[in-house]
Design a protein around this motif. Sequence first.
Motif, PDB file in Angstrom:
ATOM      1  N   THR A   1      13.473 -12.202  -3.897  1.00 36.62           N
ATOM      2  CA  THR A   1      12.983 -10.885  -4.296  1.00 36.62           C
ATOM      3  C   THR A   1      13.759  -9.729  -3.665  1.00 36.62           C
ATOM      4  O   THR A   1      13.480  -8.566  -3.959  1.00 36.62           O
ATOM      5  N   GLY A   2      14.726 -10.030  -2.785  1.00 41.22           N
ATOM      6  CA  GLY A   2      15.527  -8.972  -2.183  1.00 41.22           C
ATOM      7  C   GLY A   2      15.577  -9.068  -0.669  1.00 41.22           C
ATOM      8  O   GLY A   2      15.241 -10.096  -0.070  1.00 41.22           O
TER       9      GLY A   2
ATOM     10  N   ALA B   1      14.423  -8.264   3.116  1.00 42.73           N
ATOM     11  CA  ALA B   1      13.126  -8.028   3.751  1.00 42.73           C
ATOM     12  C   ALA B   1      13.281  -7.998   5.267  1.00 42.73           C
ATOM     13  O   ALA B   1      14.220  -8.575   5.834  1.00 42.73           O
TER      14      ALA B   1
ATOM     15  N   ASP C   1       8.351  -7.815   5.126  1.00 40.44           N
ATOM     16  CA  ASP C   1       8.191  -6.495   4.525  1.00 40.44           C
ATOM     17  C   ASP C   1       9.423  -6.162   3.693  1.00 40.44           C
ATOM     18  O   ASP C   1      10.540  -6.121   4.208  1.00 40.44           O
ATOM     19  N   HIS C   2       9.208  -5.908   2.409  1.00 39.65           N
ATOM     20  CA  HIS C   2      10.324  -5.642   1.483  1.00 39.65           C
ATOM     21  C   HIS C   2      11.076  -4.375   1.878  1.00 39.65           C
ATOM     22  O   HIS C   2      10.486  -3.341   2.178  1.00 39.65           O
TER      23      HIS C   2
ATOM     24  N   HIS D   1      15.635  -4.075  -3.192  1.00 37.98           N
ATOM     25  CA  HIS D   1      15.941  -4.995  -4.279  1.00 37.98           C
ATOM     26  C   HIS D   1      17.458  -5.222  -4.305  1.00 37.98           C
ATOM     27  O   HIS D   1      18.232  -4.366  -3.886  1.00 37.98           O
TER      28      HIS D   1
END
Length: 291
Positions: free
Chosen positions: A71-72, A74, A84-85, A88
């Motif tokens: 998802t990218g 973090a 924690d993001h 992206h």
Amino acid sequence: MIETVWRGGALLGEGPVWDAAAGVLWFVDIKGRRVHRLSPESGRVDAWDAPAPVGWVLPAEGGVMLAGLRTGIARFDPLTGAFDHLAHVEPDTPANRLNDATVAPDGTVWFGSMDDGESERSGRVYRWDGRSVHATAIDPVVITNGPGVSPDGRTLYHVDTAGGVIHAVAIGEDGAIGAVRDFARIDPADGSPDGVTVDAAGNVWVGLWNGWRARLYDPGGAIVTEVRLPAANVTKVALGGPDLTTAYATTASIGLDQEARAAQPDAGGLFSFRVEVPGQRLPPARLAKGA
């Protein structure tokens, strides 16, 4: 002599990195969605579940970790287990995932993506400067792997796994990439090049998938030595320990049939051996305040 350090049977063990400040080794199981931490003195291996396939984790500024998830990017805090993001990477390419990474001497992070189905040439190489992600102009490949950076920070080693080649790429003062050249081509009979690690003298270690070995190249691209391991799918080597001369090799068990598993019962484990030339002491990955 090869030592079996951990018999965890990772599906896709990857991304070993030595945390010199803490004296521990971090690595991941991408398909198992787990982050692992080895404490060599006790032999203890701690584990955390990740919220998505995790290609890598790297010690970062502020005592936390930077993680590359499907998802990218973090921020991962081992104390709480929280991810924690931050950013992206390829939101418009859902079939891709992040795969491998390294920290350059200046604290920037180089990492790659790949087609999770291992068929489309959609994998690209990126740079993280502590706050944002920057795409490079390196041509896309099916599977990017093993970004490694020379001790002077001027050369990036980028692996095209499906193409069987390690590229050497010039890095400019501003972080932009320059000329790309072939550093080493691997005979398919020897396996496929996976992750790479650059030692303090600029030599390049590479794990060979389906090759049963880790191989060392000198800075000119000549083979120096090979180390045979008790697992076919060797993914990457990290150089750690107090003097940075203990090599840790991650492996994978994914895709092995019953016969293959019987022949390599420790596949997916973590192995170690000694080397003559120490590794680089990598700085923590940049992480801007507030990130």
